[in-house]
Design a protein around this motif. Structure first.
Motif, mmCIF file in Angstrom:
data_model
loop_
_atom_site.group_PDB
_atom_site.id
_atom_site.type_symbol
_atom_site.label_atom_id
_atom_site.label_comp_id
_atom_site.label_asym_id
_atom_site.label_seq_id
_atom_site.Cartn_x
_atom_site.Cartn_y
_atom_site.Cartn_z
ATOM 1 N N LYS A 5 1.210 -34.356 -9.652
ATOM 2 C CA LYS A 5 2.674 -34.430 -9.757
ATOM 3 C C LYS A 5 3.155 -35.785 -10.246
ATOM 4 C CE LYS A 5 3.388 -31.169 -5.927
ATOM 5 N NZ LYS A 5 3.891 -31.029 -4.533
ATOM 6 N N GLY A 6 2.233 -36.756 -10.355
ATOM 7 C CA GLY A 6 2.660 -38.109 -10.695
ATOM 8 C C GLY A 6 1.790 -38.765 -11.746
ATOM 9 N N THR A 7 1.814 -40.081 -11.734
ATOM 10 C CA THR A 7 1.037 -40.891 -12.672
ATOM 11 C C THR A 7 0.083 -41.773 -11.877
ATOM 12 O OG1 THR A 7 2.751 -40.926 -14.380
ATOM 13 C CG2 THR A 7 1.147 -42.718 -14.405
ATOM 14 N N TYR A 8 -1.186 -41.705 -12.247
ATOM 15 C CA TYR A 8 -2.220 -42.447 -11.517
ATOM 16 C C TYR A 8 -2.865 -43.475 -12.434
ATOM 17 C CZ TYR A 8 -6.330 -43.504 -8.703
ATOM 18 O OH TYR A 8 -7.285 -44.157 -7.971
ATOM 19 N N PHE A 9 -2.960 -44.717 -11.936
ATOM 20 C CA PHE A 9 -3.637 -45.790 -12.656
ATOM 21 C C PHE A 9 -5.077 -45.874 -12.130
ATOM 22 C CE2 PHE A 9 0.753 -46.748 -13.402
ATOM 23 C CZ PHE A 9 0.771 -47.316 -14.681
ATOM 24 N N SER A 10 -6.033 -45.520 -12.960
ATOM 25 C CA SER A 10 -7.414 -45.401 -12.515
ATOM 26 C C SER A 10 -8.193 -46.704 -12.596
ATOM 27 C CB SER A 10 -8.136 -44.325 -13.337
ATOM 28 O OG SER A 10 -8.172 -44.680 -14.706
ATOM 29 N N GLY A 42 0.900 -35.423 -13.903
ATOM 30 C CA GLY A 42 -0.427 -35.180 -14.449
ATOM 31 C C GLY A 42 -0.929 -36.233 -15.406
ATOM 32 N N GLN A 43 -0.512 -37.470 -15.216
ATOM 33 C CA GLN A 43 -0.853 -38.524 -16.161
ATOM 34 C C GLN A 43 -1.840 -39.506 -15.525
ATOM 35 O OE1 GLN A 43 1.816 -40.692 -19.430
ATOM 36 N NE2 GLN A 43 2.433 -41.250 -17.379
ATOM 37 N N ILE A 44 -2.981 -39.693 -16.181
ATOM 38 C CA ILE A 44 -3.984 -40.655 -15.732
ATOM 39 C C ILE A 44 -4.033 -41.777 -16.758
ATOM 40 C CG2 ILE A 44 -6.370 -41.033 -15.037
ATOM 41 C CD1 ILE A 44 -4.919 -39.002 -13.287
ATOM 42 N N ILE A 45 -3.748 -42.995 -16.315
ATOM 43 C CA ILE A 45 -3.747 -44.158 -17.208
ATOM 44 C C ILE A 45 -4.954 -45.016 -16.872
ATOM 45 C CG2 ILE A 45 -2.490 -46.228 -17.914
ATOM 46 C CD1 ILE A 45 0.093 -44.744 -17.270
ATOM 47 N N SER A 46 -5.850 -45.176 -17.845
ATOM 48 C CA SER A 46 -7.110 -45.889 -17.597
ATOM 49 C C SER A 46 -7.026 -47.377 -17.907
ATOM 50 C CB SER A 46 -8.233 -45.268 -18.422
ATOM 51 O OG SER A 46 -7.937 -45.346 -19.811
ATOM 52 N N GLN A 47 -5.951 -47.833 -18.516
ATOM 53 C CA GLN A 47 -5.836 -49.251 -18.852
ATOM 54 C C GLN A 47 -5.814 -50.089 -17.576
ATOM 55 O OE1 GLN A 47 -3.117 -50.360 -22.013
ATOM 56 N NE2 GLN A 47 -2.398 -52.130 -20.877
ATOM 57 N N GLN A 48 -6.515 -51.212 -17.588
ATOM 58 C CA GLN A 48 -6.552 -52.090 -16.417
ATOM 59 C C GLN A 48 -5.173 -52.681 -16.133
ATOM 60 O OE1 GLN A 48 -9.632 -55.341 -15.396
ATOM 61 N NE2 GLN A 48 -7.955 -56.484 -16.319
ATOM 62 N N VAL A 49 -4.805 -52.651 -14.842
ATOM 63 C CA VAL A 49 -3.558 -53.269 -14.385
ATOM 64 C C VAL A 49 -3.869 -54.032 -13.104
ATOM 65 C CG1 VAL A 49 -2.082 -51.506 -15.419
ATOM 66 C CG2 VAL A 49 -2.873 -51.227 -13.057
ATOM 67 N N THR A 50 -2.932 -54.851 -12.680
ATOM 68 C CA THR A 50 -3.116 -55.630 -11.458
ATOM 69 C C THR A 50 -2.084 -55.245 -10.402
ATOM 70 O OG1 THR A 50 -2.979 -57.865 -10.515
ATOM 71 C CG2 THR A 50 -1.736 -57.467 -12.525
ATOM 72 N N SER A 51 -2.455 -55.434 -9.143
ATOM 73 C CA SER A 51 -1.563 -55.068 -8.038
ATOM 74 C C SER A 51 -0.274 -55.876 -8.031
ATOM 75 C CB SER A 51 -2.290 -55.248 -6.700
ATOM 76 O OG SER A 51 -2.725 -56.589 -6.536
#
Length: 480
Positions: A36-41, A328-337
């Motif tokens: 249902k959302g966007t996940y940063f992997s 349903g969005q999976i974002i694989s780009q590195q991000v920081t907390s």
């Protein structure tokens, strides 16, 4: 009316055990929310322990910029503006529920309404219902920002018999995970589902993340047995003489406080020495075995308890759902907390106020291209006594680099994450040009190359610090 925010921090959850093909936990509610959302992997936290990582998360500053220390404690620098204050300034009512062992972090001064809970409380034996009651309470004034800090996974620091006796039924069902850590996540998922039933995603933004990961999530059956034996070996029972003298010392009048501190310090040093001597043979035994670097690292962590900057600790989940967040969005780009709170602010329509180093991830969520930036990481502990390897580093999608905080020529490590995801082969001597590039990142981050915490006058005596230290040990942050 601005949207509400439900911010759930699952303490100690490694990203690889939250989402992906390597997790064995059964998490239908988490899985549904990801859809249902966007996940940063590939979200990376700034430090492998709660105090520095949460302080960094709430301020978008790096731990050395937002954490201060006295002789006994690390805590958040209250002179630094937090994002929570920004939400309050824009009309939000702020609430927090967190374990009492981290009260000294200062959350009670940051949130308008802060309620600590005892260490014995988990989602399945009361904490989950507390959260539900709060969400349904008429005292919850909209728009609200609710921070829920869940410590359930720190039952991994308990002996196995206690874990089974006090834990939820799920942790005994091997169909719900290959180890106790993953079965605990399955148990947490049940209550996350119950909590989310009381949230309207149309007017509430739900964010789930973690402060740091844990090596115990990657234990196989053999490692679990070894880890449980280590827990028993580390148990230090105070003698009756100390218990009686400690009770008396706590009643000392103010003029005798220096004596109380001295007695507490003597006991603390004694317990450290005893446990250290017990575990030394285990570390020596590990050193003699023919093991892969990865397995050796997991074994040494179990016996020695020192957190590291490897991905078991710094790779965390980051999920946004509700309030129009794409599904349903999976974002694989590195991000920081440090970008988490600025992202929340933009998603709920707050004015863009620059706080710390944080930048919003909304452009990525909207499908726009954004340059991937290096992430600063540092070894940070919950108390000065837990400080071990004072290392700092940089992580990119391709490389992980860290070295001694004060001397760039010591403890130098470089790993090729694309070809060596377990971080087993240190290639620093072979890839000097990459090391130089990473050093330039650090220099640009902090020109004078000093990454020291600000020091303050001692605010906590040994007796109070000792109580916190015992609980942090029990939670599994460090063993001696």
């Amino acid at each position: 009316m601005k949207p509400n925010v439900l911010f759930i921090l699952l303490d100690g959850v490694s990203a690889g055990k939250f989402y992906g093909n390597k997790k064995t936990s059964v998490t239908p509610n988490i899985d549904s929310l990801i859809k249902k959302g966007t996940y940063f992997s590939q979200a990376i936290t700034t430090a492998p322990s709660t105090i520095p990582s949460v302080a960094s998360l709430l301020t978008s500053l790096y731990p050395f910029e937002c954490v201060i220390k006295d002789k006994n404690m690390f805590t958040m620098n209250q002179k630094v503006k937090s994002h929570i204050q920004n939400f309050a300034d824009h009309g939000y009512h702020t609430y927090a529920t967190f374990q009492d062992v981290i009260t000294f972090l200062g959350l009670g001064k940051i949130f308008e309404n802060a309620e600590p809970y005892p260490v014995s409380l988990k989602l399945w034996n009361g904490l989950g219902q507390i959260a539900i009651d709060k969400l349904n309470s008429k005292d919850f004034k909209e728009p609200w920002f609710y921070y829920l800090h869940v410590y359930d996974l720190h039952n991994m620091g308990d002996p196995i018999e206690q874990r089974i006796h006090d834990g939820s039924p799920e942790i005994r069902d091997k169909k719900l995970g290959s180890n106790y850590y993953e079965r605990t996540i399955s148990a947490m998922d049940v209550w996350l589902g119950k909590i989310l039933q009381h949230v309207n995603l149309e007017n509430t933004l739900v964010v789930i993340t973690s402060d740091h990961g844990s090596e115990t999530g990657y234990h196989d059956e053999e490692l679990e047995k070894i880890h449980d034996k280590n827990i028993q070996k580390r148990t230090y029972e105070t003698g009756q003489i100390f218990k009686v003298s400690h009770k008396i010392a706590l009643k000392f009048p103010k003029p005798l406080l220096p004596l109380r501190k001295k007695l507490s310090g003597m006991y603390k040093n004694r317990s450290h020495d005893v446990v250290k001597q017990r575990m030394r043979p285990e570390l020596e035994k590990i050193g003699k075995q023919k093991l892969s670097p990865y397995r050796r690292r997991l074994l040494e962590q179990s016996a020695g308890g020192t957190a590291t900057l490897h991905d078991e600790r710094v790779w965390v989940p980051l999920l946004f759902a509700g309030c129009g967040v794409p599904s349903g969005q999976i974002i694989s780009q590195q991000v920081t907390s440090v970008n988490t709170l600025p992202t929340i602010a933009e998603l709920v329509g707050l004015e863009n106020e620059k706080i710390g180093h944080g930048i919003s991830l909304v452009p990525l969520i909207e499908g726009k291209k954004s340059q991937e930036l290096p992430v600063f990481i540092e070894y940070g502990a919950n108390m000065p006594i837990f400080m071990a390897d004072t290392v700092i580093g940089i992580r990119t999608s391709q490389y992980k680099y860290f070295r001694d905080k004060d001397d760039p020529k010591k403890k130098v490590h470089l790993f090729d994450l694309e070809n060596d995801p377990l971080e087993e082969n240190n290639i620093a001597e072979k890839m000097t040009e990459v090391v130089e590039k990473m050093e330039n990142y650090l220099k640009n981050l902090h020109g004078d190359n000093r990454f020291d915490y600000e020091e303050t006058d001692e605010k906590t005596d040994n007796a109070e610090a000792e109580k916190v230290e015992r609980e942090l040990r029990r939670c599994g942050y460090i063993w001696y």
